[in-house]
Scaffold this active site. Sequence first.
Site, short mmCIF file in Angstrom:
data_model
loop_
_atom_site.label_atom_id
_atom_site.label_comp_id
_atom_site.label_asym_id
_atom_site.label_seq_id
_atom_site.Cartn_x
_atom_site.Cartn_y
_atom_site.Cartn_z
N LYS A 14 2.56 -2.48 -3.08
CA LYS A 14 1.85 -2.84 -1.85
C LYS A 14 2.88 -2.88 -0.73
CE LYS A 14 -1.32 -6.19 0.18
NZ LYS A 14 -0.72 -6.10 1.54
N PHE A 37 -1.94 6.84 0.55
CA PHE A 37 -2.46 6.52 -0.78
C PHE A 37 -3.87 7.02 -1.03
CE2 PHE A 37 -2.40 2.57 1.86
CZ PHE A 37 -3.75 2.50 2.17
N LYS A 57 -5.49 -6.23 -4.72
CA LYS A 57 -4.11 -6.53 -4.39
C LYS A 57 -3.58 -7.58 -5.36
CE LYS A 57 -5.69 -9.47 -0.55
NZ LYS A 57 -5.62 -9.70 0.91
#
Length: 282
Positions: free
Chosen positions: A51, A123, A199
Amino acid sequence: MLNRRTLLLFAGLGAALSGRAAFARAAAPALMLAEVYRPGMSLAGYWVSEKFDGVRGYWDGQKLWTRGGEPVMAPAWFTASLPKQPLDGELWAGRGRFNHTMSTVRSQTPSDTAWHEIRFMVFDLPAQGGDFNTRLAALRKLLPITDAPWVVAVPQQPATTHEDLQALLDKTVKMGGEGLMLHRGASMYRGERNNDLLKVKPFEDAEARVVAHLPGKGKHHGRLGALMVEMPDGQRFRLGTGLTDAERDQPPPIGSLVTYRYNGTHPSGLPKFARFMRVREG
C-alpha cells in the site's frame, strides 16, 4: 431595463458556467475504494501488494486527476507517453515521503525537479473489462513504457495464509511502508467501497470532517489545542494528538476532511487512541 442583447449575454454566461460545473462534477472519478482486512477473512483468490502512501491518481486517457476530481498539473513530459486508456494508481515519491508527494501534486505550478521524484504506481485498468485477473494480465503487457519509466505496474503476488500476510506486513512496515493491499482476482471494477479491495495496516484509519477549532491550553495557549471532528454517523470527538506545531499554528480549515489513525473503538463507536495523520488529499 435589460435589452435583448444583454439578456442573451447573461443567458450564454449562465450556460457556460453550468457547463463548467457539470464538467467539474463529471471529472470526479468513480474509483474502487478499499474496506479493512480483518483476521479470519478468506484470502482465497486474492492478490497482495504494498500500500503506497501517496496521492491517488486517475488518468482518464487524456488528463490526470486526484480522487476528488481535482486536475493534477503534472509537467507535459510526465503524461506525454501515457496510453489513451484509463489508469488507476498512486502518485508516490517513496516511503516516508508523503509530504513531498502532496506538495508536488497539489502545486498549480509544476516543478520539474520535484516531479522527477514522483512515480505513478498503477494497480488497475478501470475500463479494460473482465475481472482483476484479466485486467492484471493486460496491465503487465501495457507496462513498462520505454519513454515513461516513472509509470510502474504495481508488483502483485498471490495471497496465501494470514500468517504469511502478517509476516509480509511486518517486513513492509519495518522498511518504512504503510501497509498492504488485497485485491480479489475474480472481482470486476466497481466505483465504490467494497470487500473486493482490502487494506491491511498495523492500525486502522478513517476520515472525519473538521467542525470546530478548540483553543489550546498550557504550552499550546494562543493556538489550536484540538480539532473537533465529525464522523460520517454524526458522532463528534476531539482530535488533538498527532498535530505538529505548524498544524496548530495553521490548522486544517473548518469543513475539510482529515485522516486519523486509531486502535479499535469504544462501545459507542468512537475511536480509541485517535491520532491526527493529515488533511485528506483531493
